[in-house]
Design a protein around this motif. Structure first.
Motif, PDB file in Angstrom:
ATOM      1  N   PRO A  56       0.819  -1.211   0.000  1.00 44.44           N
ATOM      2  CA  PRO A  56       0.000   0.000   0.000  1.00 44.44           C
ATOM      3  C   PRO A  56       0.853   1.262   0.000  1.00 44.44           C
ATOM      4  O   PRO A  56       2.012   1.230   0.433  1.00 44.44           O
ATOM      5  CB  PRO A  56      -0.803  -0.128   1.289  1.00 44.44           C
ATOM      6  N   TYR A  57       0.256   2.350  -0.449  1.00 43.55           N
ATOM      7  CA  TYR A  57       1.014   3.596  -0.511  1.00 43.55           C
ATOM      8  C   TYR A  57       1.281   4.118   0.901  1.00 43.55           C
ATOM      9  O   TYR A  57       2.376   4.592   1.197  1.00 43.55           O
ATOM     10  CB  TYR A  57       0.247   4.646  -1.323  1.00 43.55           C
ATOM     11  N   VAL A  58       0.259   4.035   1.765  1.00 42.94           N
ATOM     12  CA  VAL A  58       0.404   4.521   3.141  1.00 42.94           C
ATOM     13  C   VAL A  58       1.016   3.424   4.001  1.00 42.94           C
ATOM     14  O   VAL A  58       0.419   2.371   4.212  1.00 42.94           O
ATOM     15  CB  VAL A  58      -0.953   4.958   3.727  1.00 42.94           C
ATOM     16  N   GLN A  59       2.206   3.668   4.469  1.00 41.79           N
ATOM     17  CA  GLN A  59       2.915   2.727   5.347  1.00 41.79           C
ATOM     18  C   GLN A  59       3.681   3.518   6.404  1.00 41.79           C
ATOM     19  O   GLN A  59       4.419   4.436   6.050  1.00 41.79           O
ATOM     20  CB  GLN A  59       3.900   1.874   4.537  1.00 41.79           C
ATOM     21  N   PRO A  60       3.494   3.181   7.681  1.00 40.04           N
ATOM     22  CA  PRO A  60       2.503   2.259   8.239  1.00 40.04           C
ATOM     23  C   PRO A  60       1.113   2.890   8.215  1.00 40.04           C
ATOM     24  O   PRO A  60       0.981   4.105   8.040  1.00 40.04           O
ATOM     25  CB  PRO A  60       3.006   2.064   9.669  1.00 40.04           C
ATOM     26  N   PHE A  61       0.092   2.086   8.407  1.00 43.97           N
ATOM     27  CA  PHE A  61      -1.280   2.591   8.363  1.00 43.97           C
ATOM     28  C   PHE A  61      -1.995   2.258   9.670  1.00 43.97           C
ATOM     29  O   PHE A  61      -1.643   1.288  10.369  1.00 43.97           O
ATOM     30  CB  PHE A  61      -2.047   1.990   7.176  1.00 43.97           C
ATOM     31  N   ALA A  62      -2.980   3.073   9.982  1.00 42.67           N
ATOM     32  CA  ALA A  62      -3.793   2.844  11.175  1.00 42.67           C
ATOM     33  C   ALA A  62      -4.895   1.831  10.850  1.00 42.67           C
ATOM     34  O   ALA A  62      -5.493   1.881   9.772  1.00 42.67           O
ATOM     35  CB  ALA A  62      -4.406   4.152  11.665  1.00 42.67           C
ATOM     36  N   LYS A  63      -5.168   0.943  11.763  1.00 44.34           N
ATOM     37  CA  LYS A  63      -6.176  -0.100  11.547  1.00 44.34           C
ATOM     38  C   LYS A  63      -7.565   0.526  11.405  1.00 44.34           C
ATOM     39  O   LYS A  63      -7.958   1.414  12.161  1.00 44.34           O
ATOM     40  CB  LYS A  63      -6.164  -1.091  12.710  1.00 44.34           C
ATOM     41  N   ASP A  64      -8.301   0.055  10.400  1.00 42.32           N
ATOM     42  CA  ASP A  64      -9.696   0.437  10.148  1.00 42.32           C
ATOM     43  C   ASP A  64      -9.877   1.916   9.801  1.00 42.32           C
ATOM     44  O   ASP A  64     -10.994   2.436   9.880  1.00 42.32           O
ATOM     45  CB  ASP A  64     -10.595   0.080  11.346  1.00 42.32           C
ATOM     46  N   LEU A  65      -8.817   2.591   9.404  1.00 40.19           N
ATOM     47  CA  LEU A  65      -8.921   3.981   8.949  1.00 40.19           C
ATOM     48  C   LEU A  65      -8.792   4.003   7.429  1.00 40.19           C
ATOM     49  O   LEU A  65      -7.862   3.428   6.869  1.00 40.19           O
ATOM     50  CB  LEU A  65      -7.836   4.843   9.577  1.00 40.19           C
ATOM     51  N   VAL A  66      -9.733   4.660   6.772  1.00 40.46           N
ATOM     52  CA  VAL A  66      -9.718   4.773   5.316  1.00 40.46           C
ATOM     53  C   VAL A  66      -8.780   5.904   4.905  1.00 40.46           C
ATOM     54  O   VAL A  66      -8.888   7.025   5.415  1.00 40.46           O
ATOM     55  CB  VAL A  66     -11.136   5.044   4.769  1.00 40.46           C
ATOM     56  N   TYR A  67      -7.878   5.615   3.984  1.00 38.92           N
ATOM     57  CA  TYR A  67      -6.966   6.627   3.440  1.00 38.92           C
ATOM     58  C   TYR A  67      -7.414   6.950   2.011  1.00 38.92           C
ATOM     59  O   TYR A  67      -7.527   6.049   1.171  1.00 38.92           O
ATOM     60  CB  TYR A  67      -5.534   6.122   3.435  1.00 38.92           C
ATOM     61  N   LEU A  68      -7.676   8.221   1.762  1.00 40.48           N
ATOM     62  CA  LEU A  68      -8.187   8.666   0.473  1.00 40.48           C
ATOM     63  C   LEU A  68      -7.072   9.320  -0.344  1.00 40.48           C
ATOM     64  O   LEU A  68      -6.473  10.310   0.090  1.00 40.48           O
ATOM     65  CB  LEU A  68      -9.335   9.657   0.673  1.00 40.48           C
ATOM     66  N   CYS A  69      -6.783   8.755  -1.499  1.00 45.20           N
ATOM     67  CA  CYS A  69      -5.777   9.302  -2.416  1.00 45.20           C
ATOM     68  C   CYS A  69      -6.516   9.953  -3.584  1.00 45.20           C
ATOM     69  O   CYS A  69      -7.295   9.284  -4.282  1.00 45.20           O
ATOM     70  CB  CYS A  69      -4.859   8.199  -2.927  1.00 45.20           C
ATOM     71  N   GLN A  70      -6.263  11.232  -3.802  1.00 43.38           N
ATOM     72  CA  GLN A  70      -6.992  11.960  -4.829  1.00 43.38           C
ATOM     73  C   GLN A  70      -6.161  13.126  -5.348  1.00 43.38           C
ATOM     74  O   GLN A  70      -5.038  13.356  -4.907  1.00 43.38           O
ATOM     75  CB  GLN A  70      -8.315  12.475  -4.257  1.00 43.38           C
ATOM     76  N   PHE A  71      -6.741  13.858  -6.307  1.00 47.19           N
ATOM     77  CA  PHE A  71      -6.083  15.040  -6.838  1.00 47.19           C
ATOM     78  C   PHE A  71      -6.058  16.140  -5.776  1.00 47.19           C
ATOM     79  O   PHE A  71      -6.830  16.094  -4.810  1.00 47.19           O
ATOM     80  CB  PHE A  71      -6.816  15.546  -8.083  1.00 47.19           C
ATOM     81  N   PRO A  72      -5.203  17.153  -5.939  1.00 46.77           N
ATOM     82  CA  PRO A  72      -5.136  18.232  -4.947  1.00 46.77           C
ATOM     83  C   PRO A  72      -6.388  19.101  -4.966  1.00 46.77           C
ATOM     84  O   PRO A  72      -7.210  19.016  -5.882  1.00 46.77           O
ATOM     85  CB  PRO A  72      -3.893  19.027  -5.377  1.00 46.77           C
ATOM     86  N   ARG A  73      -6.530  19.923  -3.939  1.00 48.35           N
ATOM     87  CA  ARG A  73      -7.651  20.852  -3.840  1.00 48.35           C
ATOM     88  C   ARG A  73      -7.577  21.901  -4.950  1.00 48.35           C
ATOM     89  O   ARG A  73      -6.546  22.092  -5.599  1.00 48.35           O
ATOM     90  CB  ARG A  73      -7.633  21.558  -2.488  1.00 48.35           C
ATOM     91  N   SER A  74      -8.703  22.600  -5.141  1.00 44.84           N
ATOM     92  CA  SER A  74      -8.724  23.756  -6.030  1.00 44.84           C
ATOM     93  C   SER A  74      -9.400  24.899  -5.294  1.00 44.84           C
ATOM     94  O   SER A  74     -10.015  24.694  -4.240  1.00 44.84           O
ATOM     95  CB  SER A  74      -9.477  23.439  -7.328  1.00 44.84           C
ATOM     96  N   SER A  75      -9.315  26.091  -5.843  1.00 46.47           N
ATOM     97  CA  SER A  75      -9.859  27.261  -5.152  1.00 46.47           C
ATOM     98  C   SER A  75     -11.335  27.492  -5.449  1.00 46.47           C
ATOM     99  O   SER A  75     -11.923  28.460  -4.949  1.00 46.47           O
ATOM    100  CB  SER A  75      -9.064  28.515  -5.543  1.00 46.47           C
ATOM    101  N   ALA A  76     -11.962  26.623  -6.234  1.00 50.47           N
ATOM    102  CA  ALA A  76     -13.386  26.782  -6.554  1.00 50.47           C
ATOM    103  C   ALA A  76     -14.232  25.681  -5.927  1.00 50.47           C
ATOM    104  O   ALA A  76     -15.289  25.937  -5.347  1.00 50.47           O
ATOM    105  CB  ALA A  76     -13.592  26.810  -8.066  1.00 50.47           C
ATOM    106  N   VAL A  77     -13.794  24.455  -6.072  1.00 50.74           N
ATOM    107  CA  VAL A  77     -14.444  23.290  -5.474  1.00 50.74           C
ATOM    108  C   VAL A  77     -13.352  22.459  -4.808  1.00 50.74           C
ATOM    109  O   VAL A  77     -12.182  22.548  -5.193  1.00 50.74           O
ATOM    110  CB  VAL A  77     -15.191  22.445  -6.530  1.00 50.74           C
ATOM    111  N   PRO A  78     -13.703  21.643  -3.816  1.00 51.04           N
ATOM    112  CA  PRO A  78     -12.652  20.865  -3.144  1.00 51.04           C
ATOM    113  C   PRO A  78     -11.839  19.985  -4.082  1.00 51.04           C
ATOM    114  O   PRO A  78     -10.684  19.676  -3.794  1.00 51.04           O
ATOM    115  CB  PRO A  78     -13.444  20.026  -2.127  1.00 51.04           C
ATOM    116  N   ASN A  79     -12.437  19.577  -5.205  1.00 52.08           N
ATOM    117  CA  ASN A  79     -11.679  18.792  -6.176  1.00 52.08           C
ATOM    118  C   ASN A  79     -12.252  19.012  -7.562  1.00 52.08           C
ATOM    119  O   ASN A  79     -13.478  19.023  -7.738  1.00 52.08           O
ATOM    120  CB  ASN A  79     -11.700  17.307  -5.834  1.00 52.08           C
ATOM    121  N   LEU A  80     -11.381  19.185  -8.552  1.00 54.47           N
ATOM    122  CA  LEU A  80     -11.822  19.396  -9.921  1.00 54.47           C
ATOM    123  C   LEU A  80     -12.220  18.097 -10.611  1.00 54.47           C
ATOM    124  O   LEU A  80     -12.685  18.119 -11.749  1.00 54.47           O
ATOM    125  CB  LEU A  80     -10.719  20.092 -10.738  1.00 54.47           C
TER     126      LEU A  80
END
Length: 334
Positions: A56-80
């Protein structure tokens, strides 16, 4: 008396000189340079986005926690990306603890070559729709839609396909006409000192990639006038079905609301005019009210996400703005 030594030219100076050089080229010369540079950058991008990465990309990871990988924020909407916005909105609707992976490399993708994706207990779940389905089963969130009958589930699925598979690509045709404004919405620190350089070539890449996607989907073969007419029919269908309901299937938000909001937010909140935005304003005002309702309820940190580009996921610590209470005729009681 010795004269002061001239200062070394900066990267910005070199870029300005290159731009001046390109401006003076013949149309054929410009096309040759743009094509060659675009090919080199595209191949480098493809190499970066397809090279093996740790999983996995996240190492180490916390048990039962969802890690969200996405594009960066934008200044109009949280994600384009409507799919990134859809997935994060659904995580909030489902009240699932999650954490955005900050500084996630913009060239990284899921094992399927797409964004967003999530990781849970070291396992990757790609594709927004499939990730929602998988997380619902694993985290026992099917109860969110237990109140829906078979007909409501069928209608919800139909609207999800309509807005993501039909309305979104049609809107892309008009969004790409504002590519400079889109690039200006990205975090200033996204490419650091290379921002001007990357934006210079990103215009060509965004336009070319969008046109290719639309052409091979069949939508790009239609005239702009036909795309406007078809997208208006889609918007009107959603508007008529929504009516004065709080959410598409009633008083509780479900995954179809996350999908619809993901696309409509792009149309409504991006800071430029499009035929779809104009149509909503003139003919479907309830769609804007609907988006405001979801935004106020599930994105109380909207300003922090868009103005400060914050990736924090402790949204429940914010105080949401109250949504207006509506009478059956759609009038506000507040």
């Amino acid at each position: 008396m010795t004269s002061p030594s001239p200062s070394s030219p900066s990267f910005s100076d070199y870029l300005d000189q290159a731009k001046s050089y390109l401006d003076n080229l013949s149309p054929l010369g410009k096309a040759a340079v743009a094509g060659g540079a675009g090919f080199v950058i595209y191949m480098h991008y493809k190499w970066l986005s397809t090279r093996p990465r740790r999983t996995p990309y996240v190492q180490p990871f916390a048990k039962d926690l969802v890690y969200l990988c996405q594009f960066p924020r934008s200044s109009a909407v949280p994600n384009l990306s409507p799919f990134c916005l859809k997935l994060e909105t659904w995580l909030r609707i489902a009240d699932i603890p999650y954490r955005n992976v900050e500084n996630f490399p913009i060239t990284y993708r899921s094992r399927e070559g797409t964004l967003p994706f999530v990781e849970l207990n070291g396992i990757e779940y790609p594709d927004s729709g499939l990730a929602i389905k998988d997380l619902s089963l694993i985290l026992k969130k099917e109860s969110l839609e237990v109140h829906l009958n078979d007909e409501q589930r069928a209608v919800a699925r139909s609207f999800e396909v309509l807005i993501e598979g039909n309305l979104w690509p049609m809107f892309l045709k008009f969004r790409e006409q504002h590519v400079d404004e889109l690039l200006a919405l990205q975090p200033p620190s996204l490419f650091g000192p290379l921002t001007k350089f990357m934006n210079f070539f990103a215009r060509h890449l965004i336009t070319t990639n969008t046109e290719n996607k639309l052409f091979y989907s069949g939508i790009g073969k239609h005239s702009e006038q036909d795309l406007i007419r078809l997208s208006e029919e889609d918007l009107l269908a959603i508007s008529k079905f929504l009516g004065t309901k709080h959410y598409l299937t009633g008083f509780k938000a479900t995954k179809v609301d996350a999908a619809v909001f993901g696309v409509l937010a792009q149309i409504i909140y991006l800071p430029f005019e499009t035929p779809q935005k104009k149509y909503i304003s003139q003919k479907c005002p309830n769609l804007k009210d609907y988006c405001e309702r979801i935004k106020n309820r599930y994105w109380p940190d909207w300003e922090e996400a868009t103005k400060r580009f914050s990736m924090k996921s402790d949204w429940k610590k914010k105080t949401p703005n109250p949504s207006p209470h509506l009478t059956p005729n759609g009038r506000s009681l507040s």
